[in-house]
Design a protein around this motif. Structure first.
Motif, PDB file in Angstrom:
ATOM      1  N   UNK A  31       0.844  -1.201   0.000  1.00  0.00           N
ATOM      2  CA  UNK A  31       0.000   0.000   0.000  1.00  0.00           C
ATOM      3  C   UNK A  31       0.882   1.255   0.000  1.00  0.00           C
ATOM      4  N   UNK A  32       1.963   1.208   0.780  1.00  0.00           N
ATOM      5  CA  UNK A  32       2.831   2.397   0.874  1.00  0.00           C
ATOM      6  C   UNK A  32       3.609   2.664  -0.415  1.00  0.00           C
ATOM      7  N   UNK A  33       3.765   1.631  -1.252  1.00  0.00           N
ATOM      8  CA  UNK A  33       4.455   1.851  -2.530  1.00  0.00           C
ATOM      9  C   UNK A  33       3.541   2.553  -3.536  1.00  0.00           C
ATOM     10  N   UNK A  34       2.234   2.522  -3.293  1.00  0.00           N
ATOM     11  CA  UNK A  34       1.292   3.191  -4.199  1.00  0.00           C
ATOM     12  C   UNK A  34       1.337   4.702  -3.960  1.00  0.00           C
ATOM     13  N   UNK A  35       0.837   5.470  -4.928  1.00  0.00           N
ATOM     14  CA  UNK A  35       0.942   6.935  -4.818  1.00  0.00           C
ATOM     15  C   UNK A  35      -0.043   7.514  -3.809  1.00  0.00           C
ATOM     16  N   UNK A  36      -1.237   6.913  -3.729  1.00  0.00           N
ATOM     17  CA  UNK A  36      -2.261   7.390  -2.786  1.00  0.00           C
ATOM     18  C   UNK A  36      -2.890   6.175  -2.127  1.00  0.00           C
ATOM     19  N   UNK A  37      -3.328   6.351  -0.873  1.00  0.00           N
ATOM     20  CA  UNK A  37      -4.019   5.266  -0.174  1.00  0.00           C
ATOM     21  C   UNK A  37      -5.341   5.785   0.358  1.00  0.00           C
ATOM     22  N   UNK A  38      -6.429   5.056   0.048  1.00  0.00           N
ATOM     23  CA  UNK A  38      -7.675   5.328   0.745  1.00  0.00           C
ATOM     24  C   UNK A  38      -8.068   4.010   1.421  1.00  0.00           C
ATOM     25  N   UNK A  39      -8.783   4.109   2.529  1.00  0.00           N
ATOM     26  CA  UNK A  39      -9.053   2.895   3.309  1.00  0.00           C
ATOM     27  C   UNK A  39     -10.540   2.789   3.612  1.00  0.00           C
ATOM     28  N   UNK A  40     -11.005   1.552   3.750  1.00  0.00           N
ATOM     29  CA  UNK A  40     -12.352   1.320   4.265  1.00  0.00           C
ATOM     30  C   UNK A  40     -12.288   1.423   5.791  1.00  0.00           C
ATOM     31  N   UNK A  41     -13.471   1.651   6.400  1.00  0.00           N
ATOM     32  CA  UNK A  41     -13.504   1.854   7.858  1.00  0.00           C
ATOM     33  C   UNK A  41     -12.974   0.640   8.626  1.00  0.00           C
ATOM     34  N   UNK A  42     -13.082  -0.553   8.039  1.00  0.00           N
ATOM     35  CA  UNK A  42     -12.631  -1.772   8.726  1.00  0.00           C
ATOM     36  C   UNK A  42     -11.143  -2.068   8.500  1.00  0.00           C
ATOM     37  N   UNK A  43     -10.450  -1.185   7.765  1.00  0.00           N
ATOM     38  CA  UNK A  43      -9.033  -1.477   7.443  1.00  0.00           C
ATOM     39  C   UNK A  43      -8.183  -1.427   8.709  1.00  0.00           C
ATOM     40  N   UNK A  44      -7.152  -2.264   8.718  1.00  0.00           N
ATOM     41  CA  UNK A  44      -6.180  -2.239   9.816  1.00  0.00           C
ATOM     42  C   UNK A  44      -4.792  -2.356   9.205  1.00  0.00           C
ATOM     43  N   UNK A  45      -3.878  -1.555   9.730  1.00  0.00           N
ATOM     44  CA  UNK A  45      -2.522  -1.507   9.194  1.00  0.00           C
ATOM     45  C   UNK A  45      -1.541  -1.988  10.258  1.00  0.00           C
ATOM     46  N   UNK A  46      -0.533  -2.713   9.839  1.00  0.00           N
ATOM     47  CA  UNK A  46       0.479  -3.134  10.809  1.00  0.00           C
ATOM     48  C   UNK A  46       1.689  -3.727  10.129  1.00  0.00           C
ATOM     49  N   UNK A  47       2.789  -3.722  10.887  1.00  0.00           N
ATOM     50  CA  UNK A  47       4.021  -4.396  10.448  1.00  0.00           C
ATOM     51  C   UNK A  47       4.340  -5.405  11.549  1.00  0.00           C
TER      52      UNK A  47
END
Ligand code: COA
Length: 259
Positions: free
Chosen positions: A115-131
């Protein structure tokens, strides 16, 4: 044509959907290769002007690299593995046409990195991000330590990578990791609306803007400013520039042709 992704063309937009929902769209070697091929196809196809990248299903964008595959790695193959993924993600980051990632659920490990390699990110309300790689005794290898740090700052990146904790979509918005959060049912429509609005602009201006912004990651300020001036001058030599300025002065909508 592809086994692990779905590919659709809608007008001038390509929609690439990672399609392994039973494995939460985890990235194995085949997914990576097919993603690379699909992006190359989009790059070579004149009628495709922009790309939306998303995941199949309502649970995950991508829940990381395929843990079954990475469990086989050793110190030597681990380096090749990281380089291979980084090459493909760099290709996406440097892609000359705008790429929006529509994050439709978990974006973990390689999913957050993609996702971070893409130019823009939009997320749905249920999205969760982590490393969460530290939970497996490794660190991010597809650019996470570098891109997350640049996008959200050192302290927050340290926290996310050292704890392996996930953040929700609202926090990702506060951190600047995504630019927009919408209900899942609206996600693709919203991505299409944003991308189609971007694609009304001069396409050479879009490509040069992507290159100049990416250069800000690589170059010291003085060199970055020189590069910006180079890209600015490229735009000044285009028909689209003549059209954009004439349209403004004639109080009409510009009709950009991408040249
Ligand atoms: N690699 C391979 N398979 C994965 C995967 C991954 N990164 N993430 C999920 N899966 C698989 C699960 O093994 C499971 O497969 P199975 O049904 O054959 O057993 C299926 O996807 C569903 O996942 P499950 O764990 O049952 O869903 P959940 O809702 O209980 O949990 C997560 C969701 C995202 C919290 C959990 O799947 C998870 O922690 N995944 C790994 C995340 C990770 O560490 N990513 C970084 C890898 S470097």
């Amino acid at each position: 044509m592809y086994d692990t992704i779905l590919f659709e063309e809608k007008g001038n937009v390509a929609i690439i959907k990672i399609n392994r929902p039973d494995k939460l769209n985890a990235l194995n070697a085949k997914v990576l290769d097919e993603l690379h091929s699909a992006f190359k196809h989009c790059g070579e196809t004149e009628l495709i002007w922009g790309v939306i990248l998303t995941g199949e299903g309502d649970k995950a964008f991508v829940a990381g690299a395929d843990i079954k595959e990475i469990s086989e790695l050793n110190a030597k193959t681990g380096k090749d593995f990281a380089h291979h993924g980084q090459t493909i993600f760099n290709y996406i980051e440097q892609f000359p046409k705008p790429v929006i990632c529509a994050v439709n659920g978990f974006a973990l490990g390689g999913g957050c990195e993609l996702a971070m390699a893409c130019h823009l990110r939009i997320a749905s309300e249920n999205a969760k991000f982590g490393q969460p790689e530290v939970n497996l005794g490794i660190i991010p290898g597809y650019g996470g330590t570098q891109r997350l740090t640049r996008l959200i700052g050192k302290g927050r990146a340290m926290h996310m990578i050292l704890t392996g904790e996930m953040i929700d979509a609202k926090t990702a918005l506060e951190f600047g990791l995504v630019s927009n959060v919408v209900p899942l049912s609206d996600l693709i429509n919203e991505a299409e609306t944003i991308l189609n609005s971007i694609l009304q602009k001069g396409r050479i201006a879009l490509t040069t803007a992507i290159r100049a912004i990416n250069a800000a990651y690589e170059l010291p300020l003085s060199e970055g400013l020189k590069f910006e001036a180079d890209m600015f001058s490229v735009c000044c030599g285009t028909e689209d520039f003549k059209e954009g300025t004439s349209a403004f002065l004639e109080k009409r909508k510009p009709q950009f042709k991408g040249n």
